[in-house]
Enzyme design. Sequence first.
Site, PDB file in Angstrom:
ATOM      1  N   GLY A 114     -12.788   4.859 -43.515  1.00 43.63           N
ATOM      2  CA  GLY A 114     -14.040   4.614 -43.277  1.00 43.63           C
ATOM      3  C   GLY A 114     -14.762   5.915 -43.718  1.00 43.63           C
ATOM      4  O   GLY A 114     -14.059   7.032 -43.944  1.00 43.63           O
ATOM      5  N   CYS A 121      -6.221   6.341 -42.895  1.00 37.66           N
ATOM      6  CA  CYS A 121      -7.342   7.400 -43.271  1.00 37.66           C
ATOM      7  C   CYS A 121      -8.077   7.562 -41.751  1.00 37.66           C
ATOM      8  O   CYS A 121      -7.596   7.887 -40.809  1.00 37.66           O
ATOM      9  CB  CYS A 121      -8.046   7.076 -44.156  1.00 37.66           C
ATOM     10  SG  CYS A 121      -9.013   8.466 -45.014  1.00 37.66           S
ATOM     11  N   TYR A 122      -9.396   7.196 -41.949  1.00 36.49           N
ATOM     12  CA  TYR A 122     -10.309   7.032 -40.736  1.00 36.49           C
ATOM     13  C   TYR A 122      -9.490   6.538 -39.491  1.00 36.49           C
ATOM     14  O   TYR A 122      -9.618   6.885 -38.472  1.00 36.49           O
ATOM     15  CB  TYR A 122     -11.581   6.528 -41.112  1.00 36.49           C
ATOM     16  CG  TYR A 122     -12.361   6.633 -39.767  1.00 36.49           C
ATOM     17  CD1 TYR A 122     -13.076   7.540 -39.449  1.00 36.49           C
ATOM     18  CD2 TYR A 122     -12.627   5.470 -39.113  1.00 36.49           C
ATOM     19  CE1 TYR A 122     -14.026   7.659 -38.486  1.00 36.49           C
ATOM     20  CE2 TYR A 122     -13.368   5.297 -38.111  1.00 36.49           C
ATOM     21  CZ  TYR A 122     -14.109   6.441 -37.598  1.00 36.49           C
ATOM     22  OH  TYR A 122     -14.982   6.459 -36.521  1.00 36.49           O
ATOM     23  N   HIS A 162      -3.667   6.533 -48.248  1.00 38.87           N
ATOM     24  CA  HIS A 162      -3.920   5.136 -48.451  1.00 38.87           C
ATOM     25  C   HIS A 162      -2.851   4.303 -49.047  1.00 38.87           C
ATOM     26  O   HIS A 162      -2.646   4.398 -50.400  1.00 38.87           O
ATOM     27  CB  HIS A 162      -5.300   4.900 -49.514  1.00 38.87           C
ATOM     28  CG  HIS A 162      -6.439   5.565 -48.785  1.00 38.87           C
ATOM     29  ND1 HIS A 162      -7.298   4.584 -48.051  1.00 38.87           N
ATOM     30  CD2 HIS A 162      -7.062   6.617 -48.424  1.00 38.87           C
ATOM     31  CE1 HIS A 162      -8.326   4.900 -47.375  1.00 38.87           C
ATOM     32  NE2 HIS A 162      -8.066   6.303 -47.814  1.00 38.87           N
ATOM     33  N   GLU A 172      -2.406   1.285 -49.537  1.00 36.51           N
ATOM     34  CA  GLU A 172      -3.029  -0.026 -50.538  1.00 36.51           C
ATOM     35  C   GLU A 172      -3.129   0.575 -51.842  1.00 36.51           C
ATOM     36  O   GLU A 172      -3.346  -0.525 -52.482  1.00 36.51           O
ATOM     37  CB  GLU A 172      -4.047  -0.715 -49.778  1.00 36.51           C
ATOM     38  CG  GLU A 172      -5.289   0.399 -49.739  1.00 36.51           C
ATOM     39  CD  GLU A 172      -5.402   1.370 -48.839  1.00 36.51           C
ATOM     40  OE1 GLU A 172      -4.505   1.646 -48.234  1.00 36.51           O
ATOM     41  OE2 GLU A 172      -6.702   1.956 -48.401  1.00 36.51           O
ATOM     42  N   ASP A 198     -13.542 -20.791 -59.840  1.00 44.07           N
ATOM     43  CA  ASP A 198     -13.677 -21.092 -58.423  1.00 44.07           C
ATOM     44  C   ASP A 198     -13.887 -22.684 -58.310  1.00 44.07           C
ATOM     45  O   ASP A 198     -12.971 -23.319 -57.577  1.00 44.07           O
ATOM     46  CB  ASP A 198     -14.539 -20.250 -57.529  1.00 44.07           C
ATOM     47  CG  ASP A 198     -14.291 -18.923 -57.569  1.00 44.07           C
ATOM     48  OD1 ASP A 198     -13.116 -18.504 -57.970  1.00 44.07           O
ATOM     49  OD2 ASP A 198     -15.211 -18.293 -57.279  1.00 44.07           O
ATOM     50  N   LYS A 234      -9.593 -13.874 -55.090  1.00 42.91           N
ATOM     51  CA  LYS A 234      -9.828 -14.276 -56.308  1.00 42.91           C
ATOM     52  C   LYS A 234      -8.328 -14.646 -56.889  1.00 42.91           C
ATOM     53  O   LYS A 234      -7.986 -15.425 -57.761  1.00 42.91           O
ATOM     54  CB  LYS A 234     -10.543 -13.484 -56.988  1.00 42.91           C
ATOM     55  CG  LYS A 234     -11.016 -13.764 -58.444  1.00 42.91           C
ATOM     56  CD  LYS A 234     -12.120 -14.866 -58.390  1.00 42.91           C
ATOM     57  CE  LYS A 234     -12.908 -15.362 -59.470  1.00 42.91           C
ATOM     58  NZ  LYS A 234     -14.120 -15.841 -59.225  1.00 42.91           N
TER      59      LYS A 234
END
Length: 515
Positions: free
Chosen positions: A56, A83-84, A173, A175, A231, A371
């Site tokens: 964040g 992180c945060y 991070h 990710e 979609d 997606k």
Amino acid sequence: MDNKEIVIVLDFGGQYNQLIARRVRECNVYCEILPYTVDIKKVKELSPKGIIFTGGPNSVYDEKSPHYSNEIFKLGIPILGICYGCQLMAYSLGGVVTPAKDNSSSEYGKTETFYNTDDVLFNGLSESGTSWMSHRDYISKVPDGFTVTATTAVCPAAAMACPEKKLYGVQFHPEVNHTDRGTEMLRSFLYNVCGCKGEWKMESFIDTTVAKLRDKIGNKGVVLGLSGGVDSSVAAALLSKAVGKQLTCVFVDQGLMRKDEGDFVEETFTKLFDMNFVRINCQDEFLLKLKGVCEPEEKRKIIGTEFYKVFWNKIRENYGTGYFAQGTIYPDRIESGKGDAAKIKTHHNQVGIPEDIDFEGVIEPLKDLFKDEVRAVGEKLGLPHKLVWRQPFPGPGLGVRVIGEVTPEKVHILQEADAILRDEMDKCGYSEQMSQFFAVLPGVKTVGVMGDARTYDELVAIRAVTTDDFMTADWAKIPYEILGRVSNRIINEVEHVNRVVYDITSKPPGTVEWE
Ligand code: XMP
């Protein structure tokens, strides 16, 4: 989602939160993003296998910084703070987070990091590697019961762990792709700490969703607005597998699609899938409504209003009972952790149903998918590759790529030029490297010379961008040879075009579309 195995991503407003969730799903673990304002009762009800605190933008000391009830640490559920989220865990449990006084403690970008490979998160990885950092404050003392499990030159606690309570934190991070083997760290948390089994697979998603759809729809009808985008196409394929001819797909062709696109959509869904396919050809009506209109927002409004008028009239005629289906996907409905928890994003995929149409209910078979998962489902259901990997295409179609007034002649010129561009990009394998590319007809005439004669004809612009999220975008560095071939072919093959230019504007300051 009545999934057995779920992990919660608790959103503290970080920019990579959806990426965290996607990475967890890539590890075959179902997860949902919840805002940090979610009641702890809901967390308990979901009975997650693990919780991930996101990053964040705040400092834990900011007056408005997001915090969470300390009760969460007592539930016995494994938690990974990122992180945060890591700083918040340290701060909440009695560690010390030192505010950045100057920039000496900040780390941004790729950072050499040293790991304790005895720790479960880093087990089997190298003792040092690159991690992606983005912080100012830092943890100077980990809480009692925790040990430091990674360090960097400026960060005394780049990761911390309390295995006894199954609480873990990383300042970096994992990710983000720039962190070496970050996904393996997440995987280790999910499998070796949370004990996940990895039940989230697209094959099983298809099987369970098809069974649920059959159960819900029974012998009723279901109608879906099919645009030919990814979609709605995947939703159509899934519903077709579930209920076959009970499904009616209504496809409005307003004449503003790319060359042959309407026919391609029709052929795909009539030949490959079992369903009723209804195509409404209303090119003339749309063009009539757009006659003399030049202002972009007015054009958008007319196209949108006409579209829904035509669409709902068709539904009223024949299909206004049973269920209404739409291709809403997960990012369309994620609540943001930026404070306003009540507000759910509205999106063009979520359609308002007129009050006089009384459906039994709304079905959104893709509402839990990202997606990339939607695409994986589409591939498995046998949709053509071209459709599954289709680039985004604006709802108003070529209406916003013919600048100024839209006329049949201009639409035709643009369709032909755009088709040549796509053909050349396909041939050289560049199409899939671009996030989006297309031709634009700016409505500018310039002087040229062809043979011995002077010409005064249309200019075509080529636009191509690369981007991750379409909020910002780079203009694509297409090799000159390809641009040259595209230009030659457009000028030689498309009547009334005598000049081609390439748009080299990034976003910002430009937008992707010209209108
Ligand atoms: P801009 O031009 O805003 O485009 O940089 C960002 C992305 O959004 C698409 N776009 C639209 N999509 N209706 C849509 O459904 C619209 O009116 C619209 N305008 C832009 C654009 O193609 C790009 O992918």
